[in-house]
Design a protein around this motif. Structure first.
Motif, PDB file in Angstrom:
ATOM      1  N   LEU A  74      77.600  31.859  13.679  1.00 53.12           N
ATOM      2  CA  LEU A  74      76.912  30.564  13.630  1.00 53.12           C
ATOM      3  C   LEU A  74      76.771  30.121  12.518  1.00 53.12           C
ATOM      4  N   CYS A  75      77.189  28.923  11.942  1.00 56.65           N
ATOM      5  CA  CYS A  75      77.213  28.463  10.603  1.00 56.65           C
ATOM      6  C   CYS A  75      76.378  27.043  10.544  1.00 56.65           C
ATOM      7  N   PRO A  76      75.119  27.203  11.052  1.00 59.98           N
ATOM      8  CA  PRO A  76      74.292  25.757  10.989  1.00 59.98           C
ATOM      9  C   PRO A  76      74.107  25.260   9.558  1.00 59.98           C
ATOM     10  N   GLY A  77      73.548  24.033   9.265  1.00 56.79           N
ATOM     11  CA  GLY A  77      73.212  23.617   8.195  1.00 56.79           C
ATOM     12  C   GLY A  77      71.721  23.646   8.056  1.00 56.79           C
ATOM     13  N   LEU A  78      70.803  22.953   7.607  1.00 55.73           N
ATOM     14  CA  LEU A  78      69.514  22.888   7.430  1.00 55.73           C
ATOM     15  C   LEU A  78      68.799  22.620   8.956  1.00 55.73           C
ATOM     16  N   THR A  79      67.991  23.305   9.275  1.00 57.64           N
ATOM     17  CA  THR A  79      67.547  23.311  10.941  1.00 57.64           C
ATOM     18  C   THR A  79      65.852  23.531  10.780  1.00 57.64           C
ATOM     19  N   HIS A  80      65.436  22.949  11.589  1.00 56.74           N
ATOM     20  CA  HIS A  80      63.898  22.761  11.606  1.00 56.74           C
ATOM     21  C   HIS A  80      63.407  24.113  12.194  1.00 56.74           C
ATOM     22  N   THR A  81      62.909  24.921  11.392  1.00 54.82           N
ATOM     23  CA  THR A  81      62.240  26.252  11.825  1.00 54.82           C
ATOM     24  C   THR A  81      61.440  26.594  10.931  1.00 54.82           C
ATOM     25  N   GLU A  82      60.851  27.794  10.770  1.00 55.58           N
ATOM     26  CA  GLU A  82      59.909  28.173   9.900  1.00 55.58           C
ATOM     27  C   GLU A  82      60.570  28.907   8.448  1.00 55.58           C
ATOM     28  N   PHE A  83      61.865  28.759   8.528  1.00 51.51           N
ATOM     29  CA  PHE A  83      62.577  29.566   7.488  1.00 51.51           C
ATOM     30  C   PHE A  83      62.282  28.960   5.966  1.00 51.51           C
ATOM     31  N   ASP A 111      66.916  23.701  18.873  1.00 49.62           N
ATOM     32  CA  ASP A 111      67.239  23.879  20.524  1.00 49.62           C
ATOM     33  C   ASP A 111      68.738  23.289  20.565  1.00 49.62           C
ATOM     34  N   GLN A 112      68.977  22.432  19.599  1.00 49.94           N
ATOM     35  CA  GLN A 112      70.512  21.953  19.676  1.00 49.94           C
ATOM     36  C   GLN A 112      71.320  22.947  19.142  1.00 49.94           C
ATOM     37  N   VAL A 113      70.891  23.241  18.012  1.00 48.94           N
ATOM     38  CA  VAL A 113      71.713  24.599  17.534  1.00 48.94           C
ATOM     39  C   VAL A 113      71.987  25.573  18.279  1.00 48.94           C
ATOM     40  N   VAL A 114      71.058  26.065  19.046  1.00 53.38           N
ATOM     41  CA  VAL A 114      71.130  27.172  19.975  1.00 53.38           C
ATOM     42  C   VAL A 114      72.075  26.705  21.203  1.00 53.38           C
ATOM     43  N   ALA A 115      71.813  25.666  21.714  1.00 51.59           N
ATOM     44  CA  ALA A 115      72.771  25.094  22.640  1.00 51.59           C
ATOM     45  C   ALA A 115      74.130  25.116  22.421  1.00 51.59           C
ATOM     46  N   THR A 116      74.561  24.698  21.199  1.00 48.25           N
ATOM     47  CA  THR A 116      75.790  24.537  20.836  1.00 48.25           C
ATOM     48  C   THR A 116      76.356  26.005  20.486  1.00 48.25           C
ATOM     49  N   ALA A 117      75.803  26.746  19.889  1.00 51.78           N
ATOM     50  CA  ALA A 117      76.109  28.192  19.577  1.00 51.78           C
ATOM     51  C   ALA A 117      76.532  28.986  20.721  1.00 51.78           C
ATOM     52  N   LEU A 118      75.553  28.837  21.691  1.00 53.51           N
ATOM     53  CA  LEU A 118      76.055  29.635  23.049  1.00 53.51           C
ATOM     54  C   LEU A 118      77.105  28.923  23.944  1.00 53.51           C
ATOM     55  N   ALA A 119      77.265  27.516  23.837  1.00 52.61           N
ATOM     56  CA  ALA A 119      78.628  26.912  24.319  1.00 52.61           C
ATOM     57  C   ALA A 119      79.713  27.436  23.549  1.00 52.61           C
ATOM     58  N   ASP A 120      79.683  27.497  22.224  1.00 53.59           N
ATOM     59  CA  ASP A 120      80.787  27.894  21.558  1.00 53.59           C
ATOM     60  C   ASP A 120      81.085  29.445  21.769  1.00 53.59           C
ATOM     61  N   VAL A 121      80.000  30.271  22.102  1.00 53.52           N
ATOM     62  CA  VAL A 121      80.190  31.644  22.380  1.00 53.52           C
ATOM     63  C   VAL A 121      81.063  31.874  23.749  1.00 53.52           C
ATOM     64  N   ARG A 122      80.344  30.861  24.647  1.00 50.78           N
ATOM     65  CA  ARG A 122      81.054  31.026  26.007  1.00 50.78           C
ATOM     66  C   ARG A 122      82.547  30.546  25.993  1.00 50.78           C
ATOM     67  N   ARG A 123      83.145  29.839  24.977  1.00 47.34           N
ATOM     68  CA  ARG A 123      84.528  29.394  24.930  1.00 47.34           C
ATOM     69  C   ARG A 123      85.260  30.410  23.843  1.00 47.34           C
ATOM     70  N   GLY A 124      84.760  31.208  23.501  1.00 48.57           N
ATOM     71  CA  GLY A 124      85.196  32.283  22.489  1.00 48.57           C
ATOM     72  C   GLY A 124      85.565  31.682  20.941  1.00 48.57           C
ATOM     73  N   ALA A 125      84.802  30.940  20.545  1.00 44.79           N
ATOM     74  CA  ALA A 125      84.793  30.325  19.226  1.00 44.79           C
ATOM     75  C   ALA A 125      84.424  31.284  18.256  1.00 44.79           C
ATOM     76  N   VAL A 126      85.068  31.585  17.092  1.00 48.64           N
ATOM     77  CA  VAL A 126      84.824  32.482  16.359  1.00 48.64           C
ATOM     78  C   VAL A 126      83.805  31.891  15.137  1.00 48.64           C
ATOM     79  N   ILE A 127      83.932  30.744  14.903  1.00 49.94           N
ATOM     80  CA  ILE A 127      83.081  29.990  14.012  1.00 49.94           C
ATOM     81  C   ILE A 127      82.485  28.789  14.659  1.00 49.94           C
ATOM     82  N   SER A 128      81.205  28.815  14.522  1.00 43.35           N
ATOM     83  CA  SER A 128      80.528  27.865  15.424  1.00 43.35           C
ATOM     84  C   SER A 128      79.435  27.117  14.329  1.00 43.35           C
ATOM     85  N   THR A 129      79.941  25.757  14.136  1.00 48.42           N
ATOM     86  CA  THR A 129      79.042  24.735  13.240  1.00 48.42           C
ATOM     87  C   THR A 129      78.470  23.666  13.852  1.00 48.42           C
TER      88      THR A 129
END
Length: 171
Positions: free
Chosen positions: A86-95, A115-133
């Protein structure tokens, strides 16, 4: 990590390496064999768009996670188990607050919602993507950072355009 490597506290660097690199290695090593044995599963490691920059040792750690996950994906091919970075950019968290990084000057458009980062990442995992941005803007930014010469990436980082180095909170 809110410090420069040169002159910085080595213990801070080692703790970050333990969390950002060693934990990924150890947990992936622990999980993969059981998944391969049952013939299904997925490993999702959190890298970052920062993996393509040279803004700090954080970039180096995330580059390791990205490349390690690609290596893992190759080794898992045909086993029924996938590996995704998972390769997100700036994400609203406590980081950023926990890292004591001042992000108040960054535009709203730079931010993703967790929540959108997580949803996209899980969708990419389901389709077997190696890199999820998980956003078009960070996909474009990643493509740009991969396409330009590394000397240009280093020059961008030295100006603070791709990193957080110049935005550390002051006490």
């Amino acid at each position: 990590m809110n410090q420069s490597f040169v002159g910085g506290d080595l213990d801070v660097e080692l703790r970050a390496l333990d969390v950002l690199v060693k934990a990924v290695l150890v947990l992936s090593h622990a999980a993969a064999p059981a998944m391969v044995e049952r013939g299904r599963g997925a490993i999702l490691n959190v890298a970052s768009v920062a993996a393509l920059t040279t803004s700090s040792t954080y970039s180096a750690h995330k580059a390791w996670v990205r490349t390690f996950t690609e290596v893992l994906a190759v080794q898992l091919k045909g086993t029924g188990v996938t590996a995704t970075a998972l390769c997100p950019g700036l994400t609203h968290t406590e980081f950023h607050d926990r890292a004591d990084i001042d992000v108040s000057g960054l535009p709203d458009i730079a931010w993703l919602e967790a929540d959108q980062v997580v949803a996209t990442a899980l969708a990419d995992v389901r389709r077997g993507a190696v890199i999820s941005t998980p956003s078009l803007r960070y996909q474009v930014a990643s493509g740009f950072l991969r396409a330009i010469p590394r000397s240009a990436v280093r020059a961008l980082d030295s100006t603070g355009l791709t990193g957080m180095r110049s935005r550390w909170k002051k006490d």
